[in-house]
Structures are given as C-alpha cells and as structure tokens.
Design a protein around this motif. Structure first.
Motif, PDB file in Angstrom:
ATOM      1  N   GLU A 184       0.836  -1.207   0.000  1.00  0.00           N
ATOM      2  CA  GLU A 184       0.000   0.000   0.000  1.00  0.00           C
ATOM      3  C   GLU A 184       0.871   1.258   0.000  1.00  0.00           C
ATOM      4  N   ALA A 185       1.932   1.244   0.795  1.00  0.00           N
ATOM      5  CA  ALA A 185       2.846   2.387   0.827  1.00  0.00           C
ATOM      6  C   ALA A 185       3.526   2.564  -0.532  1.00  0.00           C
ATOM      7  N   GLY A 186       3.891   1.449  -1.153  1.00  0.00           N
ATOM      8  CA  GLY A 186       4.510   1.507  -2.483  1.00  0.00           C
ATOM      9  C   GLY A 186       3.597   2.149  -3.506  1.00  0.00           C
ATOM     10  N   ASP A 187       2.321   1.822  -3.450  1.00  0.00           N
ATOM     11  CA  ASP A 187       1.356   2.449  -4.363  1.00  0.00           C
ATOM     12  C   ASP A 187       1.320   3.960  -4.165  1.00  0.00           C
ATOM     13  N   ARG A 188       1.281   4.365  -2.906  1.00  0.00           N
ATOM     14  CA  ARG A 188       1.217   5.808  -2.600  1.00  0.00           C
ATOM     15  C   ARG A 188       2.502   6.505  -3.073  1.00  0.00           C
ATOM     16  N   ILE A 189       3.623   5.888  -2.841  1.00  0.00           N
ATOM     17  CA  ILE A 189       4.906   6.457  -3.268  1.00  0.00           C
ATOM     18  C   ILE A 189       4.946   6.610  -4.790  1.00  0.00           C
ATOM     19  N   GLU A 191       7.184  14.458   0.130  1.00  0.00           N
ATOM     20  CA  GLU A 191       5.824  14.126   0.549  1.00  0.00           C
ATOM     21  C   GLU A 191       5.578  12.625   0.474  1.00  0.00           C
ATOM     22  N   ALA A 192       6.343  11.930  -0.360  1.00  0.00           N
ATOM     23  CA  ALA A 192       6.193  10.476  -0.455  1.00  0.00           C
ATOM     24  C   ALA A 192       6.662   9.804   0.832  1.00  0.00           C
ATOM     25  N   ASP A 193       7.804  10.273   1.384  1.00  0.00           N
ATOM     26  CA  ASP A 193       8.280   9.738   2.672  1.00  0.00           C
ATOM     27  C   ASP A 193       7.189   9.897   3.726  1.00  0.00           C
ATOM     28  N   GLU A 194       6.630  11.088   3.791  1.00  0.00           N
ATOM     29  CA  GLU A 194       5.677  11.401   4.847  1.00  0.00           C
ATOM     30  C   GLU A 194       4.359  10.659   4.675  1.00  0.00           C
ATOM     31  N   ALA A 195       3.890  10.546   3.437  1.00  0.00           N
ATOM     32  CA  ALA A 195       2.635   9.833   3.185  1.00  0.00           C
ATOM     33  C   ALA A 195       2.786   8.342   3.486  1.00  0.00           C
ATOM     34  N   ALA A 196       3.904   7.756   3.061  1.00  0.00           N
ATOM     35  CA  ALA A 196       4.141   6.335   3.315  1.00  0.00           C
ATOM     36  C   ALA A 196       4.306   6.068   4.805  1.00  0.00           C
TER      37      ALA A 196
END
Length: 264
Positions: free
Chosen positions: A16-21, A43-48
C-alpha cells in the motif's frame, strides 16, 4: 508474536505504501524539503510513513514503533520493536532512478527476526516468511492474494572472484580501499536496502558499508539477508550486529554470504 499475522500485515502495508509512493513518483512534480541532518525528505516519505505507522499501531498496539520520519520515536530505549523506513533511498527517488524501497521490520531482543523490503519502481518484493525463511514474491503483488514465492538463498562465494555491491549515492575512498583488498570479479552499485537483497538472492557476495546508517536503514534488509542464510557483522571487530542501540545509530558493517573470507 503471531508471525503469520505479522508477515501478512507487513507485506500488505509495504504494498500500500509503495502504491502511494509511486503516485507521487509518477507525478509531474513533488516537493523536496531538507531535514535537520541535511538529508532530503519528500511528501512520499511522509505519506508512506503515515500509512505504515497507522497500520502497524492498529494491528500491534502493544509493540513499540520506531520510524525514521517521527523524531520522537528515536528517544525510546527498546530491544523489541517494529522499525520502519517508509522510503529508503530518497536521493534515488528525487533523481527518479528507481532504487528506493519501503522497509518494515520486527526486532526481538536486538535481533531483526522478520522484515519486508519492497522496491515499487523495480517491481521487486522480498520478505521473510512466518518460519523465518526469505522469499522473493513474483507476480502482480495483489494486496490480499499472495503470489508465487520464490525461496532465496545466498551464494556459495568464490573468494578468487567475488561479486561486490556498494552504495550508489554514498561511495567513498575508504570503501573502495576496503573492497580493493578482495579478489573482485565484478562490482555493482545499488541504492537503498536493495543491496542486502542482492546478497540475499546470491546476486552479490559482499556488501561493506563504511558510512553512517541508522537502524531503520538496515533492519528489514538484514532480516531478509539472515533469512536467506546470510550474515551481517560489525566492521570493526566482526562482532554481532544488534538493534536497539542508543539513538538507533549503526556502526560500520559488512553484509555477506558465509564463505567469504573477511579481511580486517
């Protein structure tokens, strides 16, 4: 710890984190900030991080959580904990080189017992099974249905012709000087915790790191390596490499396939 549940949760959260990244990676532009230690954060670090932290806290509320992006978590003194680097290889991400990973691990009494390393841009997913053995999953990476799991194991190294992997963004003269003490057949470079996975799959025999790292950089890759029969030791005295150290800072280290004749 229910290892079947742990592995299932870690795998799903990593995907799921990979998808967001990748949503952010594939966007035309994204913001890059600089942290207090001068390292980049996106923002990818923070969202994941938010996604993974929330999922782990919900599934395992009784287990301490240490994550790179939450400075308050670094003040804990723990030996058994979950540890997360939501996006290892931020420099590779920013430069759109693809060598970045999602890392989640479970450490018990200072030993990384289970871990997952997911490289979404590379389409590679490595993790430990409930019994501790490591696999690379092949296929579509469905969140609910596990695909083909290919067992991985370290190489039987030839000390006259070693395969060495080193950092893509952090190579220095000291590392090159150390590698020069071995008979090297070929060298490759990779970003992030993928270097551990290349040793775990037998694609490399030796990965020395003479530079600053933190436990969240190494725990998941170390778990995958150990589950594939590999070893990781301190660089200075070849002693055991443990987790839960003060401030979660690592010493220099060597990750390798047993059979490599380490030099001091």
């Amino acid at each position: 710890m229910d290892f079947d549940r742990l592995v299932s949760v870690m795998r799903r959260l990593a995907l799921e984190a990979g998808d967001r990244i990748m949503q952010i990676y594939d966007s035309p532009d994204f913001a890059v900030k600089t942290k207090a230690d001068a390292s980049p954060v996106t923002e990818a670090d923070e969202a994941a991080d938010a996604l993974i932290s929330e999922g782990l806290a919900e599934a395992f509320p009784q287990i301490a959580l240490v994550t790179e992006e939450q400075a308050a978590s670094h003040a804990q003194s723990v030996k058994t904990f979950l540890i997360v680097d939501p996006l290892d290889g931020t420099k590779e991400f920013v430069q759109r080189r693809g060598d970045f990973t999602v890392n989640i691990a479970y450490v018990e009494n200072g030993v990384p017992l289970r871990g997952v390393v997911y490289a979404p841009a590379k389409g590679r997913l490595f993790y430990t099974l409930a019994d501790g053995r490591s696999v690379e999953e092949l296929g579509a990476f469905d969140k609910e249905t596990v695909g083909e799991q290919k067992p991985i194991t370290v190489s039987v190294p030839d000390n006259r012709a070693l395969m060495v992997v080193a950092s893509k963004s952090h190579r220095d003269q000291a590392t090159d000087d150390y590698i020069a003490r071995y008979a090297v057949a070929d060298m490759t470079s990779a970003g992030s915790s993928l270097k551990f996975c290349l040793v775990a799959t037998g694609e490399a025999d030796l990965y020395p790191r003479l530079g600053r790292t933190m436990e969240w950089d190494t725990a998941a890759g170390d778990a995958v390596l150990r589950g594939a029969g590999g070893e990781m030791v301190r660089f200075d005295d070849h002693g055991p490499f443990t987790y839960g150290k003060d401030g979660f800072a690592n010493p220099f280290f060597i990750a390798y396939a047993p059979g490599v004749m380490l030099v001091k």
